[in-house]
Write a protein that holds these residues in place. Structure first.
Motif, PDB file in Angstrom:
ATOM      1  N   GLU A 104      -2.134   2.283   9.310  1.00  0.00           N
ATOM      2  CA  GLU A 104      -1.231   1.643   8.352  1.00  0.00           C
ATOM      3  C   GLU A 104      -0.958   0.198   8.763  1.00  0.00           C
ATOM      4  OE1 GLU A 104       2.069   4.056   6.996  1.00  0.00           O
ATOM      5  OE2 GLU A 104       0.894   5.884   7.171  1.00  0.00           O
ATOM      6  N   ALA A 105      -0.873  -0.031  10.067  1.00  0.00           N
ATOM      7  CA  ALA A 105      -0.628  -1.391  10.553  1.00  0.00           C
ATOM      8  C   ALA A 105      -1.818  -2.299  10.227  1.00  0.00           C
ATOM      9  CB  ALA A 105      -0.364  -1.373  12.050  1.00  0.00           C
ATOM     10  N   CYS A 106      -3.019  -1.820  10.497  1.00  0.00           N
ATOM     11  CA  CYS A 106      -4.214  -2.616  10.181  1.00  0.00           C
ATOM     12  C   CYS A 106      -4.276  -2.887   8.686  1.00  0.00           C
ATOM     13  CB  CYS A 106      -5.483  -1.885  10.613  1.00  0.00           C
ATOM     14  SG  CYS A 106      -5.697  -1.765  12.379  1.00  0.00           S
ATOM     15  N   ASN A 107      -3.960  -1.860   7.909  1.00  0.00           N
ATOM     16  CA  ASN A 107      -4.034  -1.996   6.451  1.00  0.00           C
ATOM     17  C   ASN A 107      -3.012  -3.009   5.937  1.00  0.00           C
ATOM     18  OD1 ASN A 107      -5.193  -1.265   3.959  1.00  0.00           O
ATOM     19  ND2 ASN A 107      -3.443   0.059   3.514  1.00  0.00           N
ATOM     20  N   PHE A 108      -1.778  -2.906   6.437  1.00  0.00           N
ATOM     21  CA  PHE A 108      -0.744  -3.850   5.996  1.00  0.00           C
ATOM     22  C   PHE A 108      -1.115  -5.278   6.408  1.00  0.00           C
ATOM     23  CE2 PHE A 108       3.236  -2.239   4.066  1.00  0.00           C
ATOM     24  CZ  PHE A 108       2.850  -0.930   3.878  1.00  0.00           C
ATOM     25  N   PRO A 119       0.838  -1.200   0.000  1.00  0.00           N
ATOM     26  CA  PRO A 119       0.000   0.000   0.000  1.00  0.00           C
ATOM     27  C   PRO A 119       0.877   1.257   0.000  1.00  0.00           C
ATOM     28  CG  PRO A 119      -0.775  -1.560   1.649  1.00  0.00           C
ATOM     29  CD  PRO A 119       0.544  -2.083   1.147  1.00  0.00           C
ATOM     30  N   LEU A 120       0.269   2.366  -0.378  1.00  0.00           N
ATOM     31  CA  LEU A 120       0.993   3.634  -0.518  1.00  0.00           C
ATOM     32  C   LEU A 120       1.103   4.294   0.857  1.00  0.00           C
ATOM     33  CD1 LEU A 120       0.182   6.159  -3.379  1.00  0.00           C
ATOM     34  CD2 LEU A 120       1.452   6.725  -1.328  1.00  0.00           C
ATOM     35  N   ALA A 121       2.102   3.893   1.620  1.00  0.00           N
ATOM     36  CA  ALA A 121       2.205   4.360   3.000  1.00  0.00           C
ATOM     37  C   ALA A 121       3.643   4.170   3.462  1.00  0.00           C
ATOM     38  CB  ALA A 121       1.255   3.563   3.897  1.00  0.00           C
ATOM     39  N   GLU A 122       4.403   5.262   3.479  1.00  0.00           N
ATOM     40  CA  GLU A 122       5.836   5.130   3.777  1.00  0.00           C
ATOM     41  C   GLU A 122       6.103   4.675   5.201  1.00  0.00           C
ATOM     42  OE1 GLU A 122       4.605   7.692   2.045  1.00  0.00           O
ATOM     43  OE2 GLU A 122       5.513   7.292   0.084  1.00  0.00           O
ATOM     44  N   SER A 123       5.343   5.210   6.154  1.00  0.00           N
ATOM     45  CA  SER A 123       5.546   4.765   7.528  1.00  0.00           C
ATOM     46  C   SER A 123       5.203   3.282   7.643  1.00  0.00           C
ATOM     47  CB  SER A 123       4.681   5.594   8.488  1.00  0.00           C
ATOM     48  OG  SER A 123       5.003   5.287   9.811  1.00  0.00           O
ATOM     49  N   GLY A 124       4.151   2.891   6.943  1.00  0.00           N
ATOM     50  CA  GLY A 124       3.751   1.478   6.929  1.00  0.00           C
ATOM     51  C   GLY A 124       4.828   0.595   6.327  1.00  0.00           C
ATOM     52  N   ILE A 125       5.403   1.043   5.226  1.00  0.00           N
ATOM     53  CA  ILE A 125       6.467   0.260   4.585  1.00  0.00           C
ATOM     54  C   ILE A 125       7.640   0.101   5.552  1.00  0.00           C
ATOM     55  CG2 ILE A 125       8.211   0.310   2.753  1.00  0.00           C
ATOM     56  CD1 ILE A 125       6.054   1.826   1.033  1.00  0.00           C
ATOM     57  N   MET A 126       8.041   1.221   6.150  1.00  0.00           N
ATOM     58  CA  MET A 126       9.207   1.178   7.035  1.00  0.00           C
ATOM     59  C   MET A 126       8.903   0.348   8.280  1.00  0.00           C
ATOM     60  SD  MET A 126      12.284   2.422   6.800  1.00  0.00           S
ATOM     61  CE  MET A 126      12.318   3.985   5.930  1.00  0.00           C
ATOM     62  N   GLY A 127       7.749   0.583   8.889  1.00  0.00           N
ATOM     63  CA  GLY A 127       7.405  -0.140  10.114  1.00  0.00           C
ATOM     64  C   GLY A 127       7.236  -1.625   9.867  1.00  0.00           C
ATOM     65  N   ALA A 128       6.584  -1.981   8.776  1.00  0.00           N
ATOM     66  CA  ALA A 128       6.403  -3.401   8.475  1.00  0.00           C
ATOM     67  C   ALA A 128       7.751  -4.040   8.135  1.00  0.00           C
ATOM     68  CB  ALA A 128       5.417  -3.566   7.316  1.00  0.00           C
ATOM     69  N   ALA A 129       8.610  -3.283   7.438  1.00  0.00           N
ATOM     70  CA  ALA A 129       9.940  -3.821   7.106  1.00  0.00           C
ATOM     71  C   ALA A 129      10.758  -4.067   8.378  1.00  0.00           C
ATOM     72  CB  ALA A 129      10.677  -2.854   6.181  1.00  0.00           C
TER      73      ALA A 129
END
Lengths: 324, 380
Positions: B173-177, A57-67
Motif C-alpha cells: 500500500e505504501a509503494c502504491n500510494f 487507491p482502495l486501501a484503508e490501511s494505506g489511507i490511514m497510514g498515509a494520512a
C-alpha cells in the motif's frame, strides 16, 4: 443561519476549515469528484482542487497510514473511511501508530488527523456497513472519539476535531445524516470535545446515549407518561467521556439508563454503569439499565430493527427503572 | 491478432566496490570523495564498536533486547545522499544512517534501555522513531513525502525496511500510494537474507525484492548493500528522481552477521558456512582495503581510530546510562496536547479504584450511618 441536515452541516464545517487553513487536506475513496458515497464531501474537490480533496487507491490501511504521514509533516489530514466496517484493515495504523506517536516520541511527533467514519445501522445497508465499534476505540489510549447527534453539534465538533492537535475519530451516524434539519449558524463556531450535552432536563431518570440513539431516546421519552421526568444526556464525545455531567445528573435522579446500538458485553454502557456505581453509589435507587444491541452480529437489514434498541425498548427500560 | 508483450522490465544490479576493495572507477566517478570514504570508514567502525558494546550491555543486564546492526553499516552512505531537510523513516537496522543524519547515538541505546526519551527526536531533525512492528512505517514515509509535495517543500522521505517487511500488506500500500501520489519517497529494502529464522527463499518466490516496486510504478534498482559507493550512487539518483515526482525502491543485498536480536540464536537455523562466507563480504573489510590500496589509510591511523572510537562509544554509553529515571507522570502527560480531567486524576492519584477518591460519597455514607442506617442515604 441555515436549515441544514447533518450531512450539510459537516460539508459546511469542512468547507470553512479548508477555507481558513490551507493545510487541511481531505483524502479517501471516492471523496473527490463523486463527493463521497454519502455526498458528505460534495463539491469540495471542485472548490479546492485535486490536491486538497484527494481520491485515493482502495486501501484503508494505506489511507490511514498515509494520512498519519501527512499529519506528521505539516498537513492536517482528514481521511474518510467509507463505512465503520472497513476500519478493520486500518485498525493497526490507527491504534498502533496514530494513537501512539505523541506518547512514544514524548511529544516530538504528533498526528493532528481527523478520521471521518459513517457509523451505525438503520439504513438497510449491506453487511459490515451498519456496526457501532466506538467502544473499541474509546478503549484505545491516545484517540479522541466523537459522535454528534445533530447538525449543529456536527459542525461545531468537526471544527474542534480538525483544530485538535491530536488524532480524533469522528463518527457520523449515517441513520440521521438526512433524518432532520436544524438551524446551523453560518459563522464558524466550535463545540468542545469532551463535553456532553443535556438535551432535556429532568429529575426522575437519567438517560445517557449518543449518536443516532439520541433520536430514539427522544422518541421514547415522547411515549412515556408526562409526569415521568427524564433527563437526557447526549455524550457527543465518547472519549474523553464527560464523567462530571453524568455523575451530576445521576446524583440528582438516582436512576440511570444507558442506550447504545453496539453489543452489550464490554460496550460503553458497561463503562458508564461502572462510573455511576463508583461515584453515585449512595444516590442510586435502581440498578443501572443498559439498552443495547445484542451480543450477536448486526443482522442483515431484514432484521436490523429487531436488533437495534429502538424507542419502545428504550421506553420500557426507562419505565422499569423509574418503577424500581 | 498476434500476442504482444504488454510489459517488460529489467532490474539493474550495481556493485562499484568489490569484496577485495577493488573499485570500478568509471561507475565511481563523481560519487564519494576520498575524504568522504575515510569519514564513512571511521563512522562505520564507530557504529560496529557501538553495536558490539550494546550487545555486551545486554548480556550484562544493562540494556534490554537489542537488534545488532553488524554487517549492515554501509547503509550509512544513504545519509550522505540525503540533504539535512530530508526525512529518515527507519526500522531498526540502519542506525549508521540515522547517526550520520544527526541522531544522537545515545538515543538508540536509550530506546533499547526501555526509555521513550530515546524516541524524542530533537527539534529540527526529520527522523521518526525506529518502527518496531514490521512494515507499517513505510506508509508514514509515503504520507510524509506526499505532504512535502503538497506544501511545495524540497524534501525527500527515505524509508528503510528488511526483506521480510515486503510480505506485509502495508509495504504494498505504501509503494502504491507513493507511486500514485508522485510522492518524493525512496524505499530502501535492506535485504539481509533473513527475517528472524525465515530465509529469503521462503519469504518470496520473486527473483528479487526490487521487482515488487515495479508493479507500483517505482523506479527500482538492486545494489551491493555492503558497497558504500553503490548505495550512495543509487540513493543520490533516487533523490533527483524523487524531486521530479518519481519514487524509487532500492534493494540492498547485504547480510545480517548477528542474530535477529539478543533474544535470538541464529545457530538454531543458519548454516555456519553461510555466515563465514558472508563475513568475507563485510563492508568494513572492503572499505579499509580500498583505502589502503589508495594510500589513504595506514595501520597507525587504524590504531588511532580504534582509540578514538573507544572513547566516543564510552561517552555515548555514559550519556545513555547516566540519565535520570523518567518521571512516572510522563506516561500521562505525553498522551495528549491537553490532558483530559479523568486522566489527570489518574496521574495525580496513581489510582484507578474509586473508594476514598470522591469525598462527597464518603460524607454521604458517614451521614447515613450516623442518622438512619436503614434509610436510603440519597434521601438522608
Amino acid at each position: 443561519m441555515a436549515n441544514l441536515t447533518l450531512v450539510q452541516a459537516i460539508n459546511l464545517a469542512l468547507t470553512q476549515e479548508m477555507e481558513a487553513d490551507e493545510s487541511v487536506v481531505l483524502l479517501g475513496e471516492d471523496v473527490g469528484l463523486n463527493g463521497g458515497v454519502f455526498r458528505v464531501t460534495e463539491g469540495l474537490q471542485q472548490r479546492f482542487g485535486e490536491h486538497r480533496v484527494v481520491d485515493t487507491p482502495l486501501a484503508e490501511s494505506g489511507i490511514m497510514g498515509a494520512a498519519i504521514g501527512l499529519a506528521m509533516n505539516g498537513i492536517k489530514s482528514v481521511p474518510e473511511i467509507q463505512f465503520e466496517g472497513f476500519l478493520g484493515p486500518a485498525y493497526d495504523q490507527l491504534v498502533n501508530h496514530a494513537a501512539r506517536y505523541r506518547s512514544r516520541s514524548r511529544g516530538a511527533i504528533t498526528v493532528p488527523m481527523t478520521v471521518r467514519v459513517p457509523v451505525g445501522g438503520g439504513i438497510h445497508a449491506p453487511e459490515l456497513h451498519s456496526d457501532s465499534p466506538e467502544a473499541i476505540y474509546a478503549h484505545t489510549p491516545g484517540l479522541k472519539v466523537v459522535m454528534p447527534s445533530s447538525p449543529y453539534d456536527a459542525k461545531g465538533l468537526l471544527i474542534s476535531a480538525i483544530r485538535d492537535p491530536d488524532p480524533v475519530l469522528f463518527f457520523e451516524p449515517k441513520r440521521i445524516y438526512r433524518a432532520f434539519r436544524e438551524e446551523v449558524p453560518e459563522d464558524e463556531y466550535t463545540v468542545p470535545i469532551g463535553k456532553a450535552k443535556i438535551v432535556e432536563e429532568g429529575t426522575d431518570v437519567t438517560v445517557v446515549t449518543w449518536g443516532a440513539m439520541t433520536i430514539q431516546c427522544i422518541n421514547a421519552m415522547d411515549s412515556l407518561p408526562e409526569d415521568l421526568s427524564v433527563e437526557l444526556i447526549d455524550l457527543r464525545t465518547i472519549y474523553p467521556i464527560d464523567v462530571e455531567t453524568i455523575v451530576e445528573s445521576v446524583s440528582k435522579t438516582g436512576r440511570c439508563v444507558v442506550a447504545h446500538e453496539a453489543p452489550l458485553t464490554a460496550g460503553l454502557g458497561a463503562e458508564i454503569s461502572s462510573l455511576v456505581q463508583e461515584r453515585c453509589f449512595l444516590h442510586l435507587e435502581a440498578p443501572v439499565q443498559r439498552v443495547t444491541g445484542f451480543d450477536t452480529f448486526m443482522p442483515y437489514y431484514k432484521m436490523e430493527l429487531d436488533y437495534l434498541p429502538e424507542a419502545p425498548r428504550v421506553a420500557e427500560a426507562i419505565a422499569a427503572c423509574a418503577a424500581y | 491478432m498476434p500476442i504482444k508483450v504488454a510489459y517488460q522490465a529489467t532490474i539493474e544490479y550495481m556493485q562499484i566496490l568489490d569484496e577485495q576493495g577493488g573499485l570500478d572507477a568509471k561507475l565511481a566517478r563523481d560519487t564519494l570523495t576520498d575524504d568522504q570514504v575515510v569519514m564513512l570508514y571511521e563512522h562505520m567502525s564507530m557504529c560496529r564498536r557501538l553495536d558490539e558494546i550494546a550487545f555486551k550491555l545486554q548480556r550484562s543486564g544493562r540494556l534490554g533486547t537489542y537488534p545488532q546492526n553488524m554487517g549492515q553499516e554501509a547503509i550509512a552512505s544513504v545519509a550522505l545522499a540525503a540533504r539535512p531537510q530530508d526525512w529518515m523513516v527507519p526500522c531498526y537496522r540502519e542506525n549508521a544512517a540515522l547517526y550520520l543524519h544527526g541522531l544522537p547515538p545515545e538515543m538508540i541505546l536509550l530506546h533499547w534501555m526501555g526509555d521513550e526519551r530515546g524516541n524524542q527526536i530533537p527539534e529540527g531533525l526529520n527522523i521518526t522513531p525506529m518502527s518496531i512492528p514490521i512494515g507499517s512505517h513505510m506508509l508514514h514515509a509515503a504520507g510524509i513525502g506526499w505532504a512535502a509535495r503538497i506544501r511545495g517543500d524540497d524534501q525527500v522521505a527515505f524509508t528503510f525496511f528488511g526483506d521480510g517487511a515486503t510480505s506485509e500488506g502495508d509495504f504494498h500500500e505504501a509503494c502504491n500510494f507513493a507511486g500514485v501520489m508522485h510522492a518524493p519517497v525512496v524505499f530502501i529494502c535492506q535485504n539481509n537474507q533473513w527475517a528472524i529464522s525465515t530465509p529469503r527463499s521462503k519469504q518470496t518466490r520473486s527473483e528479487t525484492f526490487a521487482q515488487k516496486g515495479i508493479a507500483y510504478g517505482l523506479k527500482v534498482r538492486q545494489v551491493d548493500g555492503n558497497d558504500i559507493f553503490a548505495i550512495f550512487r543509487a540513493a543520490r539518483e533516487a533523490v533527483a528522481d524523487a524531486l521530479k515526482g518519481q519514487p524509487t525502491m532500492i534493494e540492498t543485498l547485504t547480510y545480517r552477521l548477528g542474530d535477529h536480536t539478543t533474544a535470538d540464536d541464529a545457530r538454531r537455523y543458519r548454516d555456519p558456512a553461510e555466515l563465514e562466507a558472508a563475513r568475507k563480504r563485510d563492508p568494513l573489510i572492503r572499505t579499509r582495503k580500498y583505502l589502503e590500496s589508495k594510500d589513504l589509510w595506514s595501520a597507525d591511523q587504524e590504531e588511532a581510530m580504534i582509540e578514538r572510537n573507544k572513547a566516543q562509544v564510552d561517552d555515548i554509553v555514559a550519556r545513555a546510562t547516566n540519565i535520570e529515571k523518567p518521571k512516572t507522570t510522563d506516561i500521562f502527560d505525553a498522551m495528549f496536547a491537553t490532558i483530559p480531567p479523568e486522566l489527570a486524576r489518574q496521574r495525580d492519584t496513581m489510582q484507578t479504584n474509586s473508594l476514598g477518591q470522591f469525598p462527597q460519597q464518603e460524607t454521604l455514607r458517614r451521614g447515613a450511618t450516623a442518622h438512619s442506617p436503614t434509610q436510603s442515604p440519597a434521601h438522608a
